[in-house]
Scaffold this motif. Structure first.
Motif, PDB file in Angstrom:
ATOM      1  N   GLU A 205       5.365  -4.288  -2.065  1.00 11.31           N
ATOM      2  CA  GLU A 205       5.259  -3.503  -3.298  1.00 11.31           C
ATOM      3  C   GLU A 205       4.904  -4.382  -4.487  1.00 11.31           C
ATOM      4  O   GLU A 205       4.107  -3.992  -5.339  1.00 11.31           O
ATOM      5  CB  GLU A 205       6.588  -2.780  -3.544  1.00 11.31           C
ATOM      6  CG  GLU A 205       6.549  -1.746  -4.665  1.00 11.31           C
ATOM      7  CD  GLU A 205       6.805  -2.337  -6.045  1.00 11.31           C
ATOM      8  OE1 GLU A 205       6.333  -1.754  -7.042  1.00 11.31           O
ATOM      9  OE2 GLU A 205       7.444  -3.403  -6.145  1.00 11.31           O
ATOM     10  N   SER A 206       5.504  -5.590  -4.579  1.00  8.40           N
ATOM     11  CA  SER A 206       5.218  -6.476  -5.705  1.00  8.40           C
ATOM     12  C   SER A 206       5.493  -7.921  -5.312  1.00  8.40           C
ATOM     13  O   SER A 206       6.207  -8.199  -4.343  1.00  8.40           O
ATOM     14  CB  SER A 206       6.059  -6.090  -6.933  1.00  8.40           C
ATOM     15  OG  SER A 206       7.450  -6.162  -6.640  1.00  8.40           O
ATOM     16  N   THR A 307       8.197  -2.244   0.028  1.00 11.28           N
ATOM     17  CA  THR A 307       8.299  -0.857  -0.439  1.00 11.28           C
ATOM     18  C   THR A 307       9.599  -0.187  -0.007  1.00 11.28           C
ATOM     19  O   THR A 307      10.018   0.805  -0.618  1.00 11.28           O
ATOM     20  CB  THR A 307       7.101  -0.030   0.065  1.00 11.28           C
ATOM     21  OG1 THR A 307       7.021  -0.150   1.497  1.00 11.28           O
ATOM     22  CG2 THR A 307       5.806  -0.501  -0.561  1.00 11.28           C
ATOM     23  N   ARG A 422       2.082  -6.126  -9.358  1.00 11.38           N
ATOM     24  CA  ARG A 422       2.200  -4.935  -8.524  1.00 11.38           C
ATOM     25  C   ARG A 422       1.033  -4.864  -7.548  1.00 11.38           C
ATOM     26  O   ARG A 422      -0.131  -4.963  -7.951  1.00 11.38           O
ATOM     27  CB  ARG A 422       2.203  -3.667  -9.403  1.00 11.38           C
ATOM     28  CG  ARG A 422       3.291  -3.655 -10.465  1.00 11.38           C
ATOM     29  CD  ARG A 422       4.624  -3.285  -9.870  1.00 11.38           C
ATOM     30  NE  ARG A 422       5.680  -3.343 -10.862  1.00 11.38           N
ATOM     31  CZ  ARG A 422       6.969  -3.236 -10.572  1.00 11.38           C
ATOM     32  NH1 ARG A 422       7.331  -3.079  -9.311  1.00 11.38           N
ATOM     33  NH2 ARG A 422       7.876  -3.309 -11.522  1.00 11.38           N
ATOM     34  N   GLU A 424      -0.164  -2.418  -5.915  1.00 16.37           N
ATOM     35  CA  GLU A 424      -1.034  -1.250  -6.108  1.00 16.37           C
ATOM     36  C   GLU A 424      -2.222  -1.600  -7.005  1.00 16.37           C
ATOM     37  O   GLU A 424      -3.343  -1.166  -6.768  1.00 16.37           O
ATOM     38  CB  GLU A 424      -0.222  -0.114  -6.713  1.00 16.37           C
ATOM     39  CG  GLU A 424      -1.031   1.170  -6.920  1.00 16.37           C
ATOM     40  CD  GLU A 424      -0.188   2.291  -7.521  1.00 16.37           C
ATOM     41  OE1 GLU A 424      -0.766   3.340  -7.845  1.00 16.37           O
ATOM     42  OE2 GLU A 424       1.030   2.107  -7.656  1.00 16.37           O
TER      43      GLU A 424
END
Length: 428
Positions: A205-206, A307, A422, A424
């Motif tokens: 996720e990060s 995540t 991040r 994403e």
């Protein structure tokens, strides 16, 4: 009977010439080398003689080879990092399936491009993330998949680069400058990022990261250090990074001790005392480690938040005596300590005795990344011929790029004081 796959090799360095080409002798019924390309004509000549390649199928560059109609079923691309994508795309346009040396590219746009073009052209592209194919990590994966330690909550992993390997490849050698090759965390450690994702089956996720060049810079040079190890250095005896020690007299790496493969064969095609000494006097590998033009880090830590709320910490360090990997995987029902250097895996379910697995008994050949080179090539050949489907082990370019995204996010974080990145944002 499986079809024999013909292969063209672009790049005849230590991977193309000394790892992938010899696989045609290991699997003669599965692989034949039919064309090669390299800027060094002596390397192409050696390959021509050893593998009986026709003279008109030996080229001075991958680009020259790719001007020809397709010369083989597959192309093995083992050139420099920033050449990979444009050569791979052109090869796919020519009809080749690809075995692509890692990293794919240090540029995010190029990483995305190769996935898009592979889909458009319906070509198979497998990245050389060899750790997936080792008996060692295959065993760890089977233990995790069987639920031996429950759900993985935290992982601590270390890559011990080794002091002499750091000096050879990342201070004096071809991967010393991230501006012309790749950041250290991508070039050396995308292996590890890929392996950690594959083992745990998790998604990142990060990321945050810290690291720097601590030692290998001129301000750290001891008084009396010469600019070349062959040039009257006054601190030579006390220096573990002395090039004459590493390439000539060291028991593990020195040619005078009979070690004429890697890393000495990077300095000269046919290593012996005389040719290695000449290379040290004239070439980059004889330079003092404190006076090189390197900019990659010699230590780095990466923190990954997954995540599902689990975490992974990874450390890369060039200041280690051995070149090996170690991981401790901690789960809801137990732990696994995986020591690749010792080839042992210790499984301890909570409240029960530990079980020690000696992986050295599971295979006869652990050469080449713990047997991973052999496993990779065999799986790739089975994949392109349809003998093996694209299962979870195959390091397809789509899967492999997740490791690149993490590594590039880690480098961005490192350059920005450990800022949280991040994933994403990186994937988009």
């Amino acid at each position: 009977m499986q079809k024999q796959v013909t292969a063209a090799i672009a790049g005849l360095g230590s991977r193309g010439k000394d790892v992938y080409a010899p696989m045609s002798r290991l699997f003669p019924e599965k692989l034949k080398i039919t064309a090669v390309a390299d800027p060094d004509p002596s390397r192409a000549m050696q390959m021509r003689e050893e593998y009986r390649i026709e003279e008109d199928r030996c080229f001075g560059s991958a680009e020259e080879m790719l001007e020809q109609p397709r010369l083989a079923d597959v192309m093995i691309i083992a050139t420099q990092d920033r050449q990979h994508v444009r050569q791979a795309v052109r090869a796919m346009e020519r009809g080749y399936d690809i075995l692509l040396e890692k990293p794919v590219s240090p540029e995010l746009d190029e990483c995305r491009e190769i996935v898009r073009r592979a889909e458009e052209l319906k070509r198979k592209v497998v990245v050389c993330h060899v750790l997936r194919y080792t008996p060692f990590y295959q065993t760890v994966k089977s233990l995790l998949d069987a639920g031996r330690i429950g759900e993985v909550v935290s992982v601590m992993a270390v890559e011990n680069v080794g002091y002499w390997h750091q000096a050879h490849s990342f201070v004096r050698g071809s991967w010393r400058d991230s501006d012309t090759t790749s950041p250290m965390i991508l070039q050396k450690c995308c292996h590890d990022m890929d392996m950690l994702l594959w083992l745990t089956g998790k998604t990142c996720e990060s990321v945050s990261s810290y690291g720097d060049t601590y030692l290998f810079k001129k301000e750290k040079a001891p008084a009396g250090a010469a600019h070349r190890c062959t040039g009257g250095c006054r601190v030579k005896e006390a220096c573990p990074f002395d090039a004459e020690k590493i390439y000539l007299t060291d028991k593990e790496t020195g040619v005078l001790e009979g070690n004429c493969g890697w890393p000495a064969n990077v300095l000269t095609m046919h290593p012996d005392g005389e040719s290695v000494r000449r290379a040290l006097e004239e070439g980059p590998y004889g330079r003092c480690v404190y006076y090189c033009d390197n900019n990659v880090v010699d230590h780095q830590v990466v923190n990954m938040n997954m995540t599902d709320g689990s975490t992974v910490s990874f450390t890369m360090c060039g200041f280690t005596a051995d070149c090996s990997r170690y991981a401790k995987l901690m789960g809801t029902k137990g732990q696994i300590i995986a020591d690749m250097g010792a080839n042992t895996i210790e499984v301890t379910p909570f409240g029960k005795d530990a079980e020690l697995i000696d992986v050295s008994r599971m295979a006869e050949d652990f050469s080449g990344h713990g047997g991973g080179d052999r496993g990779l090539v065999s799986a790739f050949l089975d994949f392109v011929t349809g003998e093996q489907s694209e299962d979870d082990t195959i390091s397809s370019v789509e899967r492999s790029l997740e490791s690149h995204y993490i590594a590039l996010a880690a480098e961005e974080s490192r350059r920005n004081g450990g800022a949280v990145i991040r994933m994403e944002q990186v994937r988009k």
